[in-house]
Design a protein around this motif. Structure first.
Motif, short mmCIF file in Angstrom:
data_model
loop_
_atom_site.label_atom_id
_atom_site.label_comp_id
_atom_site.label_asym_id
_atom_site.label_seq_id
_atom_site.Cartn_x
_atom_site.Cartn_y
_atom_site.Cartn_z
N ASN A 74 0.47 -1.26 -0.19
CA ASN A 74 0.01 0.00 0.39
C ASN A 74 0.52 1.29 0.17
OD1 ASN A 74 -2.01 2.01 0.34
ND2 ASN A 74 -3.26 0.54 1.72
N THR A 75 0.84 2.03 -1.12
CA THR A 75 1.99 2.82 -0.80
C THR A 75 1.30 4.81 -0.95
OG1 THR A 75 1.45 3.26 -3.77
CG2 THR A 75 3.22 1.71 -2.53
N SER A 76 0.37 4.55 -0.39
CA SER A 76 -1.42 5.29 -0.77
C SER A 76 -0.42 6.35 0.93
CB SER A 76 -2.23 5.31 -1.62
OG SER A 76 -2.51 4.54 0.20
N ASN A 77 -0.71 5.49 1.18
CA ASN A 77 -0.17 6.12 3.18
C ASN A 77 -1.37 5.83 3.57
OD1 ASN A 77 2.62 6.03 3.53
ND2 ASN A 77 2.35 7.99 1.96
N THR A 78 -2.57 5.13 3.38
CA THR A 78 -3.67 5.52 3.34
C THR A 78 -3.90 4.66 5.08
OG1 THR A 78 -4.67 3.21 2.16
CG2 THR A 78 -4.86 5.68 1.11
N LEU A 79 -4.85 5.12 5.76
CA LEU A 79 -5.91 4.58 7.33
C LEU A 79 -5.73 3.26 7.07
CD1 LEU A 79 -5.74 5.56 9.89
CD2 LEU A 79 -8.13 5.47 9.47
N GLN A 80 -5.05 2.43 8.13
CA GLN A 80 -5.34 0.75 7.73
C GLN A 80 -6.27 0.51 9.06
OE1 GLN A 80 -3.13 -1.99 5.97
NE2 GLN A 80 -3.46 0.52 5.28
N VAL A 81 -7.16 0.25 8.72
CA VAL A 81 -7.99 -0.09 9.97
C VAL A 81 -8.76 -2.07 9.31
CG1 VAL A 81 -9.36 1.55 8.90
CG2 VAL A 81 -10.01 0.08 7.63
N SER A 82 -9.26 -2.46 9.46
CA SER A 82 -9.39 -3.60 10.06
C SER A 82 -11.30 -3.69 9.43
CB SER A 82 -9.90 -4.10 11.52
OG SER A 82 -10.47 -6.05 11.48
N LEU A 83 -11.00 -5.21 8.72
CA LEU A 83 -12.58 -6.08 8.50
C LEU A 83 -14.20 -5.67 9.41
CD1 LEU A 83 -11.54 -7.36 5.27
CD2 LEU A 83 -12.49 -5.35 4.73
N SER A 84 -13.85 -6.02 10.07
CA SER A 84 -14.49 -5.85 11.73
C SER A 84 -14.79 -5.40 12.20
CB SER A 84 -14.03 -7.29 12.01
OG SER A 84 -12.34 -7.10 12.94
N ASP A 85 -14.23 -3.69 11.90
CA ASP A 85 -14.84 -2.51 12.87
C ASP A 85 -15.68 -2.32 12.06
OD1 ASP A 85 -12.37 -2.46 13.64
OD2 ASP A 85 -11.30 -1.05 12.81
N ILE A 86 -16.54 -1.40 12.76
CA ILE A 86 -17.81 -0.74 12.45
C ILE A 86 -18.15 -0.11 11.68
CG2 ILE A 86 -20.41 0.34 13.33
CD1 ILE A 86 -19.25 -1.71 15.76
N VAL A 87 -18.82 -0.08 10.44
CA VAL A 87 -18.75 1.62 9.14
C VAL A 87 -19.97 1.95 9.76
CG1 VAL A 87 -19.21 2.02 7.02
CG2 VAL A 87 -18.06 -0.23 7.36
N GLN A 88 -19.95 3.50 9.80
CA GLN A 88 -20.59 4.60 10.45
C GLN A 88 -21.74 4.98 9.49
OE1 GLN A 88 -19.51 8.10 12.01
NE2 GLN A 88 -17.37 6.92 12.81
N VAL A 89 -22.29 3.33 8.87
CA VAL A 89 -23.56 4.19 7.85
C VAL A 89 -24.82 5.00 8.82
CG1 VAL A 89 -23.90 2.11 6.61
CG2 VAL A 89 -24.76 1.78 8.59
N ALA A 90 -25.71 5.73 8.33
CA ALA A 90 -25.96 6.87 8.60
C ALA A 90 -27.49 6.31 10.13
CB ALA A 90 -27.83 7.05 7.96
N SER A 91 -26.99 4.81 10.27
CA SER A 91 -27.82 4.65 11.05
C SER A 91 -27.86 4.94 12.23
CB SER A 91 -28.71 2.99 10.81
OG SER A 91 -28.04 2.68 10.92
N VAL A 92 -25.95 4.09 12.39
CA VAL A 92 -25.15 3.88 13.06
C VAL A 92 -24.40 5.83 13.96
CG1 VAL A 92 -22.69 2.66 13.75
CG2 VAL A 92 -24.25 1.78 12.53
#
Length: 200
Positions: A74-92
């Motif tokens: 990953n050469t873009s220096n993007t934030l490393q996150v986990s697939l198990s973390d909770i996505v902030q959809v509208a309801s969340v």
């Protein structure tokens, strides 16, 4: 009353009830956000849940996971996150503003009216919603004698024991992240090409 999240339709059956939502991933968080509007709720998770930053969505997660799967740097220096973390959809997001995501560690057992917590205290509840993941539904394939350990052995998406059968979207064994809405498109394209090639 106990149901699995796969059977959950809406919050109506839980109005004015005391409800435990079990599971610290996306379905648990989303169902809790909805049910907590009409019921008293407690959220039970194995460990403290992690919420992704607002700007992180499913596409970002898939791309990152895909790079990891293909062992690309990953050469873009993007934030490393986990697939198990909770996505902030509208309801969340809305649930976060109401501060409904107070998590508790698992209870130790049940009693007649509810649950017994690890410290021995009892608490009455009317319902439990189990948000504990999903397994592919394969009952319709059992007559073909190709189901082993709740999956079908495949070469990519093509069943090895039944070469005129392709399976798409059942999980990582039918293509990386193919059980996700975003990921299934990639394996579906490959599968369509394989089927065309087999007919030529």
């Amino acid at each position: 009353m106990q149901i699995h999240s796969s059977a959950y339709k809406n919050s109506s059956p839980f109005k004015n009830k005391r409800v435990i939502v079990v599971g610290g991933s996306n379905s648990g968080a989303q169902i809790l956000a909805e049910v907590s509007k009409v019921a008293y709720t407690k959220w039970v998770t194995l460990e403290k849940p992690a919420f992704l930053p607002e700007e992180i969505d499913g596409r970002y997660l898939f791309n990152q996971a895909n790079e990891k799967y293909l062992k690309k740097k990953n050469t873009s220096n993007t934030l490393q996150v986990s697939l198990s973390d909770i996505v902030q959809v509208a309801s969340v997001k809305e649930g976060l503003t109401r501060n409904v995501f107070k998590d508790y560690r698992p209870f130790s057992s049940f009693y007649k009216n509810g649950v017994i917590w690890q410290n021995g205290s009892k608490e009455a509840f009317d319902a439990i919603i189990w948000c504990t993941g999903f397994r592919p539904y394969l009952n319709h394939l059992k007559k073909l004698n190709i189901v082993e350990n709740n999956k079908v052995v495949t070469n990519h998406t093509r069943a090895i024991k039944e070469p005129n059968l392709w399976l798409v979207g059942y999980g990582n064994w039918t293509g990386f992240a193919s059980a996700t809405i975003y990921g299934v498109g990639k394996t579906a394209k490959i599968t369509a090409k394989e089927i065309i090639d087999s007919l030529l």
